[in-house]
Design an enzyme around this catalytic site. Structure first.
Site, mmCIF file in Angstrom:
data_model
loop_
_atom_site.group_PDB
_atom_site.id
_atom_site.type_symbol
_atom_site.label_atom_id
_atom_site.label_comp_id
_atom_site.label_asym_id
_atom_site.label_seq_id
_atom_site.Cartn_x
_atom_site.Cartn_y
_atom_site.Cartn_z
ATOM 1 N N HIS A 1 -3.453 -5.769 1.073
ATOM 2 C CA HIS A 1 -2.828 -6.032 2.375
ATOM 3 C C HIS A 1 -2.927 -7.512 2.745
ATOM 4 C CE1 HIS A 1 -2.514 -1.787 3.818
ATOM 5 N NE2 HIS A 1 -3.492 -1.603 2.961
ATOM 6 N N CYS B 1 0.833 -1.202 0.000
ATOM 7 C CA CYS B 1 0.000 0.000 0.000
ATOM 8 C C CYS B 1 0.871 1.258 0.000
ATOM 9 C CB CYS B 1 -0.966 -0.066 1.176
ATOM 10 S SG CYS B 1 -2.348 1.065 1.026
ATOM 11 N N GLU C 1 -1.475 -8.835 5.224
ATOM 12 C CA GLU C 1 -1.443 -8.931 6.695
ATOM 13 C C GLU C 1 -2.831 -8.795 7.321
ATOM 14 O OE1 GLU C 1 -0.584 -6.327 4.967
ATOM 15 O OE2 GLU C 1 -0.967 -4.449 6.031
#
Lengths: 227, 77
Positions: free
Chosen positions: A201, A85, A203
């Protein structure tokens, strides 16, 4: 596998990344942007967020941080550098990755789950990944990837397009493009494919009680390829 | 010495904000607005008396930070 997450003023996905890396067995350390050197690492992560409040252009100020010289040296020596990002935006501003992330086509901040197609598996991130389509999460205002025609051609010729926005069945077209990115590009590699920048993302997708576990596959795969 | 810089998007690069401004102006009965391109304007105070030197410094700043030459052009005015 040792990793370092760089924290810039305004980073906000640094701790999520730390949790994700540690969950899968990375020995992770946090590194402040004003430091001059990075502890011995096998992977450096530039996390998501709004470094320096997105002033001037997203990632532009962070790309001149003190720590960045070490990141560039590490990348040029073949080390794995992952930018997620805002981290992707920073990587384009350093020049390690081609192109730029512009404001989303319809001027909206997008926060949603998306599907991305893995376009290349001849690299240390996606080699032997069991799936071709991953469900990940995006949250950005400037994710509209753009580069010149010549740069796009060289990205395509060298298989440097890493992931593209698609439907759950892998269809890539305008309706599966959330932000207007050229060729539905969600992530790209540098020439040697050791540097990866992507808007989604992983994560945020590491637990079935969150919204999915395809991010787990991504991190486990990096570890498997390192062994 | 104060040096002024204007950074604009290159021709052909989509400018969604400019487009939104144009459509708003059209909606406000400024029907003859055909296109709007939004840019950035900088005033840079340089400790340098020689204008040529100051401008050359600012030129370097534009290339290295103020503009991203992938999508932007700059003009020192």
């Amino acid at each position: 596998m040792r990793s370092s997450v760089i924290i810039f003023p305004g980073s906000n996905c640094d701790r999520d990344m730390d949790v994700a890396l540690k969950k899968f067995g990375f020995k992770n350390q946090m590194v402040w942007h004003n430091d001059l050197s990075i502890p011995k690492s096998d992977l450096i992560v530039l996390p998501g967020g709004f470094s320096y409040g997105d002033y001037l252009r997203c990632g532009s100020i962070a790309s001149k941080s003190k720590i960045i010289k070490s990141v560039i040296d590490f990348a040029n020596s073949g080390g794995l550098v992952l930018g997620i990002c805002n981290g992707f935006q920073i990587l384009t501003e350093t020049g390690l990755l081609k192109g730029i992330l512009q404001q989303n086509k319809f001027l909206n901040f997008i926060c949603s789950n998306v599907f991305v197609k893995v376009k290349d598996k001849q690299n240390k991130y996606f080699k032997d990944l069991k799936k071709d389509v991953l469900e990940l999460h995006i949250a950005h205002n400037e994710g509209n990837y753009f580069c010149s025609d010549d740069e796009l051609k060289s990205l395509e010729d060298n298989n440097q397009i890493a992931v593209t926005y698609c439907g759950d069945d892998g269809t890539e077209n305008e309706t599966t493009n959330p932000n207007g990115a050229i060729k539905n590009i969600a992530g790209i590699f540098n020439n040697n494919k050791n540097v990866l920048g992507m808007m989604p993302h992983p994560e945020r997708m590491i637990d079935k009680y969150l919204s999915g576990e395809d991010g787990s596959l991504f991190f486990k795969n990096i570890l498997d390829n390192f062994k | 010495m104060k040096i002024k810089v204007i950074v604009t998007l290159k021709n052909g690069v989509l400018d969604p904000q400019g487009k939104a401004i144009q459509q708003t102006l059209n909606g406000m009965n400024f029907g003859n607005v055909e296109d709007v391109r939004q840019g950035k304007y900088f005033e840079i105070e340089v400790k340098e008396k020689d204008e040529k030197k100051a401008k050359s410094l600012v030129d370097d700043m534009c290339k290295k930070l103020l503009a991203n030459l992938v999508i932007e052009d700059y003009k020192i005015v």
